[in-house]
Write an enzyme that holds these catalytic residues in place. Structure first.
Site, PDB file in Angstrom:
ATOM      1  N   THR A 151      15.691 -18.548 -13.240  1.00  0.00           N
ATOM      2  CA  THR A 151      15.330 -17.654 -14.352  1.00  0.00           C
ATOM      3  C   THR A 151      16.570 -16.982 -14.930  1.00  0.00           C
ATOM      4  OG1 THR A 151      13.181 -17.239 -13.318  1.00  0.00           O
ATOM      5  CG2 THR A 151      13.895 -15.692 -15.024  1.00  0.00           C
ATOM      6  N   ASP A 166       8.603 -21.395 -16.428  1.00  0.00           N
ATOM      7  CA  ASP A 166       8.728 -21.369 -14.978  1.00  0.00           C
ATOM      8  C   ASP A 166       7.577 -22.161 -14.355  1.00  0.00           C
ATOM      9  OD1 ASP A 166       9.834 -20.753 -12.566  1.00  0.00           O
ATOM     10  OD2 ASP A 166       9.185 -18.657 -12.529  1.00  0.00           O
ATOM     11  N   THR A 205      10.330 -25.577  -8.294  1.00  0.00           N
ATOM     12  CA  THR A 205      10.781 -25.682  -6.909  1.00  0.00           C
ATOM     13  C   THR A 205      10.475 -27.070  -6.349  1.00  0.00           C
ATOM     14  OG1 THR A 205       8.660 -24.776  -6.162  1.00  0.00           O
ATOM     15  CG2 THR A 205      10.477 -23.221  -6.459  1.00  0.00           C
TER      16      THR A 205
END
Length: 343
Positions: A68, A112, A161
């Site tokens: 981020t 995200d 991730t």
């Protein structure tokens, strides 16, 4: 992270505000990830020189490493607007079309957890990323028709991730795919020292190094541990973070010298004691420690593997000799033969 369990929603918000205040704003202030920064610096300078939107960027790696932060830095370096959302938030096509039709030229649009996009949202994103157009279905039934709406050329920055869960068509539309690695102790020591300066906290090299060693290679955890050590120093010491102060505070928090928390230790003791070093499946480990398998794979395992305590094999997870020695667990033998796969 997990050695500091969030007690309430209020403390969660406070932590988020604390971390946001310590984030670097420019690429030159971002510590670590040398190759990634070099690639980004070249892409940013080229886009700035041409006056065009930068190519789309996909950032992947464990949580807390700065995805981020890097997205915001790209926007700051290009001097363009920054907007952010996350995959689970975009539930309907109207959600995405509303954002993209109002997007500014060359703007950074940060998504995200991009691997959690709904399939129909992802398909809509394809044309937006590749052709800078939105394909909308007007009406229904025999009278339905497709309308293509042009949008401003923008830069999408995706973060995940779990790169393996990002579909190949979506991944192929990102010009830069960059991996963030865990940080070494020297890099984390620099981050801790910088954060301490911003917090106006006195800290010596040994104190910063001790916090860095116990931060699991993750800046987010380093900053959280710094905050708690700062509190301890102000209440129980002279306000200055020394090696002794850091060690005492971190021992009180039950963060060991490798930064392993309660769940890490449960995972390792499960593999070492219950299953004699493995191999054992991740679902079995997750059930034993009462965590989700995805959390084990994304949050805990990468660091345990980096430390050399755990191996991933086709048959399951296997503990190493180093793990037996560190956790002081005696190796067991079966029928006079050492358990396979340990070495």
């Amino acid at each position: 992270m997990h050695d500091q369990r969030i007690i309430s929603a209020a403390s969660d918000a406070e932590d988020a505000q604390f971390e946001a205040g310590l984030r670097p704003r420019r690429l030159k202030d971002f510590t670590g990830q040398t190759k990634l920064k070099e690639n980004l610096a070249i892409a940013i300078e080229a886009a700035r020189h041409r006056g065009e939107a930068m190519d789309h960027v996909l950032l992947y790696g464990p949580p807390g490493l700065g995805k981020t932060t890097l997205a915001a830095i790209i926007a700051a370096e290009l001097d363009v607007a920054f907007d952010q959302t996350s995959g689970p938030v975009l539930q309907k096509k109207l959600d995405l079309s509303g954002v993209l039709t109002n997007i500014q030229e060359r703007q950074i649009f940060f998504i995200d957890e991009i691997h959690r996009l709904m399939p129909d949202i992802e398909e809509m994103l394809y044309s937006a990323l590749e052709d800078f157009q939105l394909d909308l279905l007007i009406g229904s039934g025999p009278g339905a028709r497709t309308m293509r709406i042009p949008i401003q050329r923008f830069t999408a920055v995706g973060a995940t991730t779990r790169q393996g869960l990002v579909s190949a068509p979506l991944r192929g539309r990102f010009g830069l795919v960059l991996h963030l690695n865990h940080y070494n102790v020297d890099e984390l020591k620099t981050i801790v020292a910088r954060s301490a300066r911003l917090l106006d906290v006195a800290i010596d090299d040994e104190g910063a190094a001790e916090i860095a060693r116990r931060s699991r290679g993750t800046p987010r955890i380093a900053n959280r541990l710094l905050r708690r050590v700062r509190d301890f120093a102000q209440v129980r010491a002279d306000g200055r973070i020394s090696l002794v102060t850091a060690e005492t505070a971190l021992d009180l928090l039950e963060v060991d010298r490798f930064g392993l928390d309660e769940i890490d230790q449960k995972i390792m003791h499960t593999v070492l004691e219950k299953y004699r070093g493995g191999p054992v499946g991740v679902n079995t480990i997750a059930a034993s420690v009462n965590e989700e398998p995805e959390t084990i794979e994304d949050v805990y395992e990468p660091y345990l593997i980096q430390l050399g305590f755990l191996h991933r094999t086709p048959r399951g997870r296997v503990a190493t000799e180093r793990a037996f020695e560190y956790f002081k667990v005696e190796r067991r033998w079966q029928n006079g033969v050492q358990q396979p796969g340990l070495f």
